[in-house]
Design an enzyme around this catalytic site. Structure first.
Site, PDB file in Angstrom:
ATOM      1  N   SER A  86      -9.084  -0.927   4.578  1.00 28.56           N
ATOM      2  CA  SER A  86      -8.495  -1.524   3.270  1.00 28.56           C
ATOM      3  C   SER A  86      -9.604  -2.409   2.643  1.00 28.56           C
ATOM      4  CB  SER A  86      -7.029  -2.129   3.296  1.00 28.56           C
ATOM      5  OG  SER A  86      -6.960  -3.207   4.287  1.00 28.56           O
ATOM      6  N   HIS A 321      -5.138  -9.424   0.354  1.00 26.64           N
ATOM      7  CA  HIS A 321      -6.720  -8.733   0.199  1.00 26.64           C
ATOM      8  C   HIS A 321      -7.515  -8.948  -0.950  1.00 26.64           C
ATOM      9  CE1 HIS A 321      -4.365  -5.782   2.804  1.00 26.64           C
ATOM     10  NE2 HIS A 321      -5.742  -5.018   3.056  1.00 26.64           N
TER      11      HIS A 321
END
Length: 347
Positions: A86, A321
């Site tokens: 990711s 993230h």
């Protein structure tokens, strides 16, 4: 013989015409002898016998020694392929409707670092983007969400591979969930240490095997492997995410440990390439401090904080993230490494 008598006697013997011929021969000798005896004069008059010019000295040669190429040449002579999880897919840096499309199960986004890297250089055989959210080392080999294995995307024509991998093998999403969703009096965050150590021990075997497979399929490629950035600023109130300062310190330390594991695996993989006189390389990009001063909860974060899906009572994928600014920072690290090279000659 009196002075001036020898020209008169020579004229008497040769006659006026013979004396004229003799004078002409003498004049020709005076003109020709220097041309024969003196190369510079011969070169200037006839263009022959000139010394060969010395080759120009190049101050900054592209090929430093016979058979060696610059890092940039090695990286761009074929195709660029972006692999990974990711952090490489760009989760958390959604900027368009397509980025949020639920059918985009790998969650590849338009702000992932891949786009800046691919635009920064001219790759002879183009570039492609195959990173996938949630990918583990096993998924690189087997595929995820019905997509072909990421490993199948590289071949002998690949000259650059970028990848981040290992975070899902260690289970960082689960670990963060244990830190965020815990009850206030529980110790479920730091109590996960043994599980992480066990998973890291398995990754210590799986990652070298994966790097070996990548270099086997793309023997001429520069493979650049990224570590993971530090997510937390280690100050109070990091985004209201129920993570104490001590928890932040503990989580950052686990990211640092993972980075050391990745670095060591990369060093060993590159040593194997050198030992077999390979054309490629395996290189490490240290991203641990890439977000320094811009961690989750800071005034200008490069890392998303906690985003909760209240209906499902779970953290959304973008939690912890990189933001679009974070992906830009990672892109700059990769671009710098492409230009810098592995620190050893490439053939």
């Amino acid at each position: 013989m009196t002075p001036g008598s020898w020209p008169r006697r020579l004229r008497e013997r040769l006659g006026d015409r013979g004396l004229a011929v003799l004078v002409l021969v003498g004049l020709l000798a005076l003109a020709v002898v220097p041309l024969v005896a003196m190369p510079a004069a011969r070169c200037k008059t006839f263009g022959s016998g000139c010394p060969k010019p010395k080759p120009p000295v190049r101050a900054d040669p592209v090929v430093t020694q016979e058979g060696q190429v610059t890092p940039l040449q090695a990286a761009t002579r074929g195709a660029y392929v972006a692999l990974g999880d990711s952090y490489s897919a760009g989760v958390g840096a959604e900027a368009t409707v397509a980025d949020r499309n639920p059918l985009n199960r790998c969650r590849r986004t338009s702000k992932a670092y891949y786009h800046e890297v691919s635009a920064a250089f001219r790759f002879a055989k183009g570039s492609s983007f195959w990173a996938c959210s949630g990918a583990t080392t096993a998924d690189i080999l087997k595929g995820r969400y019905g997509e072909p294995p990421q490993l199948d995307r590289v071949d002998a024509g690949t000259s650059l591979v970028t990848i981040s991998i290992g975070g899902n093998d260690v289970g960082f999403s689960k670990v963060l969930g244990g830190c965020v969703m815990r009850l206030p009096w529980s110790h479920s965050c730091t109590d996960q240490g043994k599980d992480i150590a066990d998973r890291m021990a398995k990754l210590r075997l799986a990652l070298p095997a994966l790097l070996e497979k990548i270099t086997d399929r793309a023997p001429s490629a520069r493979v650049i492997v990224m570590g993971y950035p530090k997510a937390f600023s280690e100050v109070t109130g990091a985004g209201g995410d129920n993570i104490t300062v001590s928890d932040q310190q503990w989580l950052n330390a686990r990211a640092y440990d993972l980075g050391r594991l990745v670095r060591q695996s990369v060093v060993e993989a590159d040593a194997r390439v050198v030992a077999r006189h390979g054309r490629g390389s395996v290189e490490f990009v240290d991203a641990y401090s890439a977000f320094a001063g811009h961690e989750a909860g800071s005034a200008d974060p490069y890392m998303n904080g906690l985003a909760l899906n209240l209906s499902a009572l779970e953290a959304e994928p973008r939690s912890f993230h990189p933001t679009a600014a974070g992906q830009h920072a990672l892109a700059q690290l990769f671009i710098a490494q492409v230009n810098r090279g592995p620190g050893r000659p490439l053939t």
